[in-house]
Design an enzyme around this catalytic site. Structure first.
Site: not given
Ligand SMILES: *Cc1c(COP(=O)(O)O)cnc(C)c1O
Length: 437
Positions: A15, A143, A244, A273
């Site tokens: 970004y 997100y 997610d 992550k």
């Molecule tokens: C970081 C994140 C993503 C995307 O993961 P990347 O490995 O950066 O593509 C999706 N959902 C959530 C909640 C995130 O924090």
């Protein structure tokens, strides 16, 4: 030419604008909770490299896991082949996630996992004869990643949907989950959600949300009642729930998985992550035999996804080691202690006129300002205080590695209190009082 000058000529950062004159710091080495800069300074890490590095940097156990795996193979294709690291990791994930999530699909990043989760929900609907169910319902403030379909379920404002209007699929948004974590939902908090289901359930391929903690979309913690209400509505209208937990998975929110706060089991769970302790990029989806079996029983019978680096053995090996390291550690005590320390350490910020709210959950501490931070002037202030804190928008937040000790955590919070304390609003931004603009 120094590293940052060479960087500025040929690199883009997350970004960021190419050629923008923004502060940049070269890192030579990282160990434990410390980043060692090229210029000799050392910083206490408050970011865990965006949720990932829960055990700290350069961990001997994780290093050994990669080195050990490297002797056998760094990579092998996953089409038609399998290997111990993938199978063992999948078995671990099935064992530690909520009951019923028995089938694992590996992807190579969080965004790709979300793409795959959305495709999975769509294929499930097609396979059970409901091809008109193509849209996703999601709350504002979310997100889910940067690829196009993941973006389509990010908050429309912070996700910049306007810029991509012609190419993003139009999803169904409901208001941000309310009330805050720890509070009970009232009927009015659920009215819009219930109305959206009543009107649109027949079009929905799935619901996608971040359970309890909305991360990069605003760092907000919401009521467990709200999540339970979504689960009940999904059940009533037979709509799969995609959770997610790419940011929240592996203890960050105070539970191993944030869904556990509400006792909710999703139909598809996305992890990423911290999955590898921040060593390598890897993500995983877990789903139910019902969803996987329905897809297998439909047309074309295959799940139409398969990244080149799917189930990379190095990534799987380090992920398994990271999970064992976490579960063998007193992680719950550590996260609880971090929560306590963040509450006490960040509390002084709450009285400042340019601070809207201070909130803490698990190992996540957030100072929300009334105006966006001016990164050009504020970022270097944190470095001068010996900490790595990377604000975004109106948010100054901490999510340190779980292994941070009491003293480093106090210094981290102290630096935030000092830097935030010296900010003032000028021209619609938070800048250091003494900055010349
Ligand atoms: C970081 C994140 C993503 C995307 O993961 P990347 O490995 O950066 O593509 C999706 N959902 C959530 C909640 C995130 O924090």
């Amino acid at each position: 030419m120094d590293l940052c000058e060479r960087d500025a000529r040929c690199l883009w950062h997350p970004y960021s604008a190419w050629g923008a004159d923004l502060p940049l710091f070269g890192v030579r080495r990282a160990e434990g909770v410390r980043l060692y800069l090229e210029d000799g300074r050392e910083l206490i890490d408050g970011m865990a490299s965006w949720w990932c590095v829960i055990h700290g940097y350069n961990h001997p156990v994780l290093n050994a896991a990669i080195e050990h795996q490297l002797r056998d193979m760094a990579h092998v294709m996953f089409g038609g082949l399998t290997h111990e690291p993938a199978v063992a990791l999948a078995e671990r994930l099935v064992a530690i996630t909520p009951d019923g999530l028995d089938v694992v699909f590996f992807a190579d990043s969080g965004s790709v996992a979300i793409e795959a989760a959305m495709k999975m929900a769509i294929q499930y609907q097609v396979a059970r004869g409901e091809p008109q169910r193509r849209r996703f319902l999601t709350p504002r403030g979310g997100y889910h990643g940067d690829t196009l379909h993941a973006m389509s379920v990010c908050d429309p404002v912070t996700g910049m949907h306007g810029l991509f209007r012609e190419v993003l699929p139009q999803q169904l948004f409901v208001e941000r989950p309310e009330p805050a974590f720890g509070q009970a939902c009232e009927a009015r908090n659920l009215a819009a959600l219930e109305a959206a289901f009543a009107e649109h359930a027949g079009e929905l391929a799935g619901v996608i949300l971040e359970p309890i903690v909305q991360g990069a979309g605003g760092m907000r913690f919401y009521s467990t009642d709200w999540l339970r209400a979504v689960r009940a509505l999904c059940d009533r209208h037979d709509v799969p729930l995609i959770a997610d937990e790419i940011a929240t998975g592996f203890g960050r929110s105070g539970r191993l998985f944030a869904c556990e706060h509400a006792g909710v089991t999703p139909d598809i769970l996305a992890l990423g992550k911290a999955l590898t302790g921040g060593y390598m990029t890897l993500a995983a989806l877990l789903t139910t035999p019902k969803i996987a079996g329905t897809i297998a029983g439909g047309e074309p019978g295959l799940f139409m996804h398969g990244p080149t680096f799917m189930a990379n053995p190095l990534a799987c090996a380090v992920a398994r080691a990271s999970i064992d390291l976490l579960l063998d550690s007193p992680w719950q005590m550590r996260v609880d202690a971090i929560e306590d320390a963040l509450r006490r350490g960040l509390a002084p910020c709450a009285d400042l006129p340019h601070v809207a709210e201070v909130r803490v959950l698990g190992a996540i501490g957030v100072v929300e300002l009334t105006e966006p931070v001016d990164m050009k002037t504020v970022q270097p202030r944190f470095v001068e205080h010996g900490v790595w804190v990377r604000p975004f928008g109106r948010l100054v937040y901490l999510m340190p590695p779980f292994v941070i000790d009491r003293e480093d955590l106090a210094r981290l919070c102290g630096a935030v209190v000092e830097v935030v304390g010296e900010l003032a609003v000028r021209g619609g931004r938070c800048v250091p009082c003494n900055a010349s603009i």
